[in-house]
Design an enzyme around this catalytic site. Structure first.
Site, short mmCIF file in Angstrom:
data_model
loop_
_atom_site.label_atom_id
_atom_site.label_comp_id
_atom_site.label_asym_id
_atom_site.label_seq_id
_atom_site.Cartn_x
_atom_site.Cartn_y
_atom_site.Cartn_z
CG ASP A 197 -2.25 -0.71 0.94
OD1 ASP A 197 -2.63 -0.83 -0.23
OD2 ASP A 197 -2.90 -1.14 1.91
CE LYS A 216 -4.29 1.92 1.71
NZ LYS A 216 -4.71 1.31 2.98
CG HIS A 274 -2.45 -4.94 -3.35
ND1 HIS A 274 -1.87 -3.87 -3.98
CD2 HIS A 274 -3.18 -4.43 -2.32
CE1 HIS A 274 -2.21 -2.76 -3.35
NE2 HIS A 274 -3.00 -3.07 -2.34
#
Length: 536
Positions: free
Chosen positions: A381, A384, A435
């Site tokens: 992630d 982000k 993902h």
């Protein structure tokens, strides 16, 4: 000590006496093997009689008799450790003995046995040519070979044989050390490394006795009741791995171990060996081998050389581990930064990493590949970081535009990592990109379907969702386990790879153990009740 009082003349027994003489004398445990090759029985008998009380370095002679070239070839093959061959030239043929010599040197390639040519017909085998062409070590005419000269010849031949065997043992030992060093230096795990050290040392010494490998704490505090931890073991100690040496070793051995550790020197005892070595990084280690009879000078020298190489290996391993630890910490820190921005804790990163490694191993990926996935998934992630806090931490349902922006974090993470030439970061870039892809093709950013999605992406997708639903988020509370499992089962073949779902359910206890090993901490007053299932 040599024990023989030779006379000046050899005397020959008659044929009848020779006939009852054993062709092969009993072999003692410690002896020098001598093969007599001659078609005259009397030669065998008188040779054995002349040397019957012979000893060299405390070892007697054991005789083997061959009366033809064929017998000689068979016996030398069955007894490759023969020290001396007393070889006649003329037997069933004029050059039968020479054929035996050629067989020994060229066909079975035995360069160690000392060949003493004994001939009664020197003209049949000229000394100068024969010694060179057939690699003969000594040449004697039977008429000149008195008992005294036979004694001298055997002694000189045994000395040569002993020295050649010693040199060859050194050579083989050094080859084993080179091979062992090459093997253990490839091991990047400390446990595998020390286990390899123990295995290779036993191979070098040709031991199958009880042995353990133990490593001190590595701090200066070891002088003050420092602990010894067994990292690898065999024999009676094979069930003692990860135990303190004081728990399993008798008191007398504990005293010896601590004394060796204190003096920083290896010690040799009558039936065991304690080896000490250290590295420039400050690591100090001890190897204990039990069940030895006596280590000769060659073995001690080999141990010294090997432990010197092991110390170098430890330096390299500690350096590798330090770099690996720094890399791991950096990757997890970057992953945690992204999670902290979305008011999640770094435990999400750690748990997802462990889930992915477990899934990878159960799926059948190699331990090395699973470990790479473990590290790379921490960055899933990282994209982000490109998303505004107002969107990332919005407690209410996202608008279509906001969700479109959220979905850009997959490509953003990929763009951030893809330029690296490092395999680990390339793996992380792939995971960041894929993902959120779904097995049925309804995911983003590319709508990949089935095995178009790399196995790394499929594994991380399942691990990420399982942990996301198991954790409190700013926009919802954690789901109960039964609801999570029902959802994952429902999404089998839709969101998730069916095989991976089956693996998770088959090993559910291990996943739950990981989930419970690192719990998040939230201020529950910030949470809102929501039925929104946001899995970005």
């Amino acid at each position: 000590m040599i024990e023989l009082q030779p006379s000046d003349e050899l005397f020959f027994a008659d044929e009848e006496a020779a006939a009852v003489t054993n062709d092969i004398m009993p072999i003692e445990k410690e002896c020098w093997k001598v093969l007599i090759v001659d078609d005259e029985h009397s030669v065998h008998a008188v040779t054995k009689l002349a040397l019957q009380n012979f000893k060299f370095e405390g070892k007697t002679l054991s005789f083997f008799s061959a009366y033809s070239a064929a017998d000689a070839k068979q016996l030398i093959q069955e007894n490759p450790d023969t020290a001396i061959v007393l070889l006649d030239v003329v037997m069933e043929t004029d050059d039968a003995g020479l054929e035996v010599a050629k067989f020994i040197r060229e066909e079975i390639k035995n360069p160690f046995v000392r060949i003493i040519l004994r001939t009664g017909q020197a003209g049949q085998a000229p000394e100068e040519r024969i010694v060179i062409d057939y690699d003969i070590n000594d040449y004697k005419e039977k008429t000149e070979l008195t008992a005294r000269k036979l004694f001298t010849t055997v002694v000189s031949s045994l000395r040569a044989f002993r020295d050649i065997i010693t040199i060859d043992a050194n050579r083989k030992g050094l080859e084993k050390i080179i091979e062992a060093s090459s093997t253990i230096f490839k091991m990047q795990s400390m446990t595998k490394f020390v286990s390899g050290v123990l295995t290779q040392l036993i191979a070098i010494l040709k031991l199958n006795k009880n042995s353990i490998y133990c490593r001190a704490s590595g701090f200066a505090a070891t002088k003050n009741n420092g602990e010894f931890l067994i990292l690898a073991a065999t024999g009676d100690y094979q069930n003692s791995i990860n135990k303190n040496i004081d728990e399993v070793a008798p008191f007398s051995l504990q005293e010896e171990l601590h004394q060796v550790f204190k003096t920083k020197q290896s010690s040799y005892f009558s039936d065991h060996f304690i080896g000490y070595f250290n590295s420039s990084s400050g690591s100090e280690s001890i190897i204990y081998l039990q069940g030895l009879n006596h280590l000769d000078d060659i073995q001690r020298d080999l141990i010294t050389v090997f432990l010197t190489n092991v110390s170098t290996g430890f330096d390299n391993l500690y350096l590798h581990q330090e770099l690996s630890n720094n890399q791991t910490e950096l990757l997890f820190t970057l992953g945690e930064i992204a999670e902290i921005r979305s008011q999640e804790t770094g435990c999400h990163v750690k748990r997802v990493a462990k889930y992915t490694k477990l899934l990878a191993l159960k799926y059948g990926l190699s331990p090395e590949e699973a470990e790479s996935l473990n590290l790379a998934s921490a960055m899933h992630d990282i994209g982000k970081l490109s998303i505004k806090d107002s969107i990332l931490n919005k407690p209410d349902k996202l608008t279509d535009e906001e969700f479109r922006i959220i979905k850009t974090h997959a490509i953003a993470g990929y763009q951030l990592l893809r330029t690296s030439s490092r395999k680990l970061l390339q793996t992380a870039a792939l995971i960041a990109l894929q993902h959120h892809e779904k097995y049925d093709g309804s995911g983003y950013p590319k709508g990949l379907k089935g095995e178009e999605i790399h196995i790394y992406g499929r594994i991380t997708a399942l691990a990420d969702v399982f942990d996301a639903l198991s954790s409190d988020r700013v926009y919802r509370r954690a789901w109960p386990l039964d609801k999570i499992l029902a959802y994952i089962k429902e999404q089998r073949g839709l969101h998730f790879d069916p095989q991976l779902v089956d693996i998770m359910f088959d090993n559910l206890e291990e996943f739950i153990e990981i989930r419970d090993s690192c719990l998040d901490t939230y201020d529950n007053s910030l949470l809102v009740d929501s039925t929104t299932c946001s899995l970005f």
